[in-house]
Motif scaffolding. Structure first.
Motif, PDB file in Angstrom:
ATOM      1  N   ASP A   3      -2.844  18.494   6.797  1.00  0.00           N
ATOM      2  CA  ASP A   3      -3.253  17.939   5.469  1.00  0.00           C
ATOM      3  C   ASP A   3      -1.701  16.810   5.898  1.00  0.00           C
ATOM      4  O   ASP A   3      -1.834  16.498   4.843  1.00  0.00           O
ATOM      5  CB  ASP A   3      -1.402  19.486   4.822  1.00  0.00           C
ATOM      6  CG  ASP A   3      -2.571  20.032   4.106  1.00  0.00           C
ATOM      7  OD1 ASP A   3      -3.424  19.784   4.019  1.00  0.00           O
ATOM      8  OD2 ASP A   3      -2.305  21.359   3.559  1.00  0.00           O
ATOM      9  N   ALA A   4      -1.292  16.681   6.915  1.00  0.00           N
ATOM     10  CA  ALA A   4      -0.809  15.941   7.989  1.00  0.00           C
ATOM     11  C   ALA A   4      -1.240  14.312   7.697  1.00  0.00           C
ATOM     12  O   ALA A   4      -0.387  13.410   7.271  1.00  0.00           O
ATOM     13  CB  ALA A   4       0.845  16.327   8.693  1.00  0.00           C
ATOM     14  N   ASP A   5      -2.589  14.498   7.948  1.00  0.00           N
ATOM     15  CA  ASP A   5      -3.370  13.164   7.980  1.00  0.00           C
ATOM     16  C   ASP A   5      -3.359  12.715   7.142  1.00  0.00           C
ATOM     17  O   ASP A   5      -4.569  11.583   6.777  1.00  0.00           O
ATOM     18  CB  ASP A   5      -4.709  13.696   8.879  1.00  0.00           C
ATOM     19  CG  ASP A   5      -4.343  14.346  10.209  1.00  0.00           C
ATOM     20  OD1 ASP A   5      -3.551  13.881  11.036  1.00  0.00           O
ATOM     21  OD2 ASP A   5      -4.741  15.143  10.890  1.00  0.00           O
ATOM     22  N   GLY A   6      -3.587  13.540   5.623  1.00  0.00           N
ATOM     23  CA  GLY A   6      -3.865  13.000   3.988  1.00  0.00           C
ATOM     24  C   GLY A   6      -5.492  12.080   4.226  1.00  0.00           C
ATOM     25  O   GLY A   6      -6.555  13.313   5.036  1.00  0.00           O
ATOM     26  N   GLY A   7      -5.375  12.121   3.115  1.00  0.00           N
ATOM     27  CA  GLY A   7      -6.814  11.237   2.689  1.00  0.00           C
ATOM     28  C   GLY A   7      -7.420  11.309   1.268  1.00  0.00           C
ATOM     29  O   GLY A   7      -5.476  10.597   0.850  1.00  0.00           O
ATOM     30  N   THR A   8      -7.795  11.525   0.134  1.00  0.00           N
ATOM     31  CA  THR A   8      -7.703  11.292  -0.663  1.00  0.00           C
ATOM     32  C   THR A   8      -7.637  12.659  -1.687  1.00  0.00           C
ATOM     33  O   THR A   8      -8.190  13.799  -1.233  1.00  0.00           O
ATOM     34  CB  THR A   8      -9.444  10.324  -1.191  1.00  0.00           C
ATOM     35  OG1 THR A   8      -9.240   9.679  -0.331  1.00  0.00           O
ATOM     36  CG2 THR A   8      -9.756  10.086  -2.624  1.00  0.00           C
ATOM     37  N   TYR A   9      -7.401  12.684  -3.009  1.00  0.00           N
ATOM     38  CA  TYR A   9      -6.811  13.997  -3.405  1.00  0.00           C
ATOM     39  C   TYR A   9      -7.307  13.212  -5.311  1.00  0.00           C
ATOM     40  O   TYR A   9      -7.283  12.373  -5.717  1.00  0.00           O
ATOM     41  CB  TYR A   9      -5.434  14.474  -3.116  1.00  0.00           C
ATOM     42  CG  TYR A   9      -4.610  13.582  -4.012  1.00  0.00           C
ATOM     43  CD1 TYR A   9      -4.156  13.788  -4.968  1.00  0.00           C
ATOM     44  CD2 TYR A   9      -3.592  12.988  -3.053  1.00  0.00           C
ATOM     45  CE1 TYR A   9      -3.168  12.970  -6.123  1.00  0.00           C
ATOM     46  CE2 TYR A   9      -3.093  11.519  -3.262  1.00  0.00           C
ATOM     47  CZ  TYR A   9      -2.697  11.923  -4.879  1.00  0.00           C
ATOM     48  OH  TYR A   9      -1.955  11.118  -4.923  1.00  0.00           O
ATOM     49  N   THR A  10      -8.392  14.654  -5.947  1.00  0.00           N
ATOM     50  CA  THR A  10      -7.800  14.627  -6.990  1.00  0.00           C
ATOM     51  C   THR A  10      -7.232  16.063  -7.770  1.00  0.00           C
ATOM     52  O   THR A  10      -7.623  16.600  -7.089  1.00  0.00           O
ATOM     53  CB  THR A  10      -9.460  14.236  -7.795  1.00  0.00           C
ATOM     54  OG1 THR A  10     -10.078  13.666  -7.053  1.00  0.00           O
ATOM     55  CG2 THR A  10      -9.588  14.271  -9.465  1.00  0.00           C
ATOM     56  N   LEU A  11      -6.707  15.563  -8.400  1.00  0.00           N
ATOM     57  CA  LEU A  11      -5.830  16.783  -9.428  1.00  0.00           C
ATOM     58  C   LEU A  11      -6.331  16.768 -10.701  1.00  0.00           C
ATOM     59  O   LEU A  11      -6.626  15.601 -11.551  1.00  0.00           O
ATOM     60  CB  LEU A  11      -4.765  15.865  -9.670  1.00  0.00           C
ATOM     61  CG  LEU A  11      -3.515  15.278  -8.912  1.00  0.00           C
ATOM     62  CD1 LEU A  11      -1.977  15.032  -9.644  1.00  0.00           C
ATOM     63  CD2 LEU A  11      -3.246  16.246  -7.602  1.00  0.00           C
ATOM     64  N   LEU A  12      -6.780  17.946 -10.798  1.00  0.00           N
ATOM     65  CA  LEU A  12      -7.605  18.491 -12.523  1.00  0.00           C
ATOM     66  C   LEU A  12      -6.558  19.158 -13.321  1.00  0.00           C
ATOM     67  O   LEU A  12      -5.912  19.964 -12.477  1.00  0.00           O
ATOM     68  CB  LEU A  12      -8.783  19.391 -11.591  1.00  0.00           C
ATOM     69  CG  LEU A  12      -9.559  19.150 -11.396  1.00  0.00           C
ATOM     70  CD1 LEU A  12     -10.564  19.039 -10.556  1.00  0.00           C
ATOM     71  CD2 LEU A  12     -10.658  17.649 -12.394  1.00  0.00           C
ATOM     72  N   LEU A  13      -5.828  17.967 -14.330  1.00  0.00           N
ATOM     73  CA  LEU A  13      -4.947  18.479 -14.465  1.00  0.00           C
ATOM     74  C   LEU A  13      -5.911  19.209 -16.306  1.00  0.00           C
ATOM     75  O   LEU A  13      -6.991  18.611 -17.413  1.00  0.00           O
ATOM     76  CB  LEU A  13      -4.293  17.866 -15.418  1.00  0.00           C
ATOM     77  CG  LEU A  13      -3.950  16.684 -13.870  1.00  0.00           C
ATOM     78  CD1 LEU A  13      -3.212  15.556 -14.574  1.00  0.00           C
ATOM     79  CD2 LEU A  13      -2.242  17.324 -13.532  1.00  0.00           C
ATOM     80  N   GLU A  14      -5.473  19.937 -17.486  1.00  0.00           N
ATOM     81  CA  GLU A  14      -5.392  20.555 -18.705  1.00  0.00           C
ATOM     82  C   GLU A  14      -4.198  20.234 -19.238  1.00  0.00           C
ATOM     83  O   GLU A  14      -3.153  20.496 -19.437  1.00  0.00           O
ATOM     84  CB  GLU A  14      -6.099  21.422 -17.896  1.00  0.00           C
ATOM     85  CG  GLU A  14      -6.277  21.768 -19.647  1.00  0.00           C
ATOM     86  CD  GLU A  14      -6.980  23.711 -19.671  1.00  0.00           C
ATOM     87  OE1 GLU A  14      -9.192  23.690 -20.125  1.00  0.00           O
ATOM     88  OE2 GLU A  14      -6.526  24.221 -19.077  1.00  0.00           O
ATOM     89  N   LEU A  15      -4.225  19.505 -21.026  1.00  0.00           N
ATOM     90  CA  LEU A  15      -3.218  19.390 -21.699  1.00  0.00           C
ATOM     91  C   LEU A  15      -3.784  20.373 -22.796  1.00  0.00           C
ATOM     92  O   LEU A  15      -4.616  19.993 -22.940  1.00  0.00           O
ATOM     93  CB  LEU A  15      -3.682  17.463 -21.403  1.00  0.00           C
ATOM     94  CG  LEU A  15      -2.627  17.325 -22.442  1.00  0.00           C
ATOM     95  CD1 LEU A  15      -1.568  16.731 -21.960  1.00  0.00           C
ATOM     96  CD2 LEU A  15      -2.751  15.248 -23.083  1.00  0.00           C
ATOM     97  N   SER A  16      -2.889  20.756 -23.121  1.00  0.00           N
ATOM     98  CA  SER A  16      -3.309  21.877 -23.778  1.00  0.00           C
ATOM     99  C   SER A  16      -2.868  21.336 -25.476  1.00  0.00           C
ATOM    100  O   SER A  16      -3.408  22.463 -26.154  1.00  0.00           O
ATOM    101  CB  SER A  16      -2.186  23.007 -23.888  1.00  0.00           C
ATOM    102  OG  SER A  16      -0.284  22.995 -24.060  1.00  0.00           O
ATOM    103  N   ARG A  17      -2.310  20.807 -25.613  1.00  0.00           N
ATOM    104  CA  ARG A  17      -2.338  19.764 -27.052  1.00  0.00           C
ATOM    105  C   ARG A  17      -1.862  18.347 -27.106  1.00  0.00           C
ATOM    106  O   ARG A  17      -1.863  18.134 -25.704  1.00  0.00           O
ATOM    107  CB  ARG A  17      -0.808  20.192 -27.814  1.00  0.00           C
ATOM    108  CG  ARG A  17      -0.053  19.539 -27.155  1.00  0.00           C
ATOM    109  CD  ARG A  17       1.041  20.773 -27.671  1.00  0.00           C
ATOM    110  NE  ARG A  17       3.004  20.062 -27.476  1.00  0.00           N
ATOM    111  CZ  ARG A  17       3.464  20.532 -26.549  1.00  0.00           C
ATOM    112  NH1 ARG A  17       2.807  21.392 -25.629  1.00  0.00           N
ATOM    113  NH2 ARG A  17       4.840  19.942 -25.392  1.00  0.00           N
ATOM    114  N   ASP A  18      -2.954  18.015 -27.958  1.00  0.00           N
ATOM    115  CA  ASP A  18      -2.524  16.101 -28.212  1.00  0.00           C
ATOM    116  C   ASP A  18      -1.038  15.669 -27.517  1.00  0.00           C
ATOM    117  O   ASP A  18       0.084  16.634 -27.563  1.00  0.00           O
ATOM    118  CB  ASP A  18      -2.391  15.564 -29.668  1.00  0.00           C
ATOM    119  CG  ASP A  18      -3.969  15.750 -29.876  1.00  0.00           C
ATOM    120  OD1 ASP A  18      -5.596  15.684 -28.913  1.00  0.00           O
ATOM    121  OD2 ASP A  18      -4.036  15.407 -31.303  1.00  0.00           O
TER     122      ASP A  18
END
Length: 141
Positions: A3-18
């Motif tokens: 994990d210390a080497d890193g790279g690219t990440y994508t956070l998957l998020l859910e917005l429960s309301r407007d």
């Protein structure tokens, strides 16, 4: 690779309301409830420790806002569902470019020519599969 080497990440998020978000210099934006994916890089010191910072903000354990995504992850209606990573790969723009368009031009893309690094979709499951596919395709070539 650690994990210390890193790279690219994508956070998957859910917005429960407007939600209405003040996104730093990008101004105020209204986002509908739904699924969102934010793609970033963690190539500097500490590598994927940056993802831990996003997790703390999403959990309410921090309220410091440095990046555009902090305004979304720090909103009380946002849940960070999962993170997809490509260790050791600098493919942030390639991944973001393979995902559906997002609702805010320039989001997370102030240091590149991408339209946005925030993608949106009505379904979390479909967006999750798109993110996984984008990471696979971007790291192949």
């Amino acid at each position: 690779m650690t994990d210390a080497d890193g790279g690219t990440y994508t956070l998957l998020l859910e917005l429960s309301r407007d939600a209405e978000l003040e996104v730093g210099a990008l101004g105020t934006h209204r986002l509908p409830a739904g699924a969102y994916a934010y793609t970033g890089s963690a190539l500097g010191s500490g590598g994927f420790a940056r993802v831990d910072r996003h997790r703390r903000l999403a959990a309410g354990a921090s309220d410091t806002r440095h990046w555009h995504v902090d305004y979304l992850t720090g909103h009380p209606a946002t849940d960070l569902i999962t993170v997809v990573t490509s260790a050791g790969a600098d493919v942030e723009c390639a991944v973001a470019g393979r995902l559906p368009d997002g609702p805010i031009d320039g989001f997370g893309a102030s240091d590149c020519d991408c339209r946005s690094h925030l993608a949106a979709a009505p379904s979390l499951s479909a967006l999750t599969e798109s993110v996984r596919s984008a990471h696979r395709d971007a790291t192949r070539g």
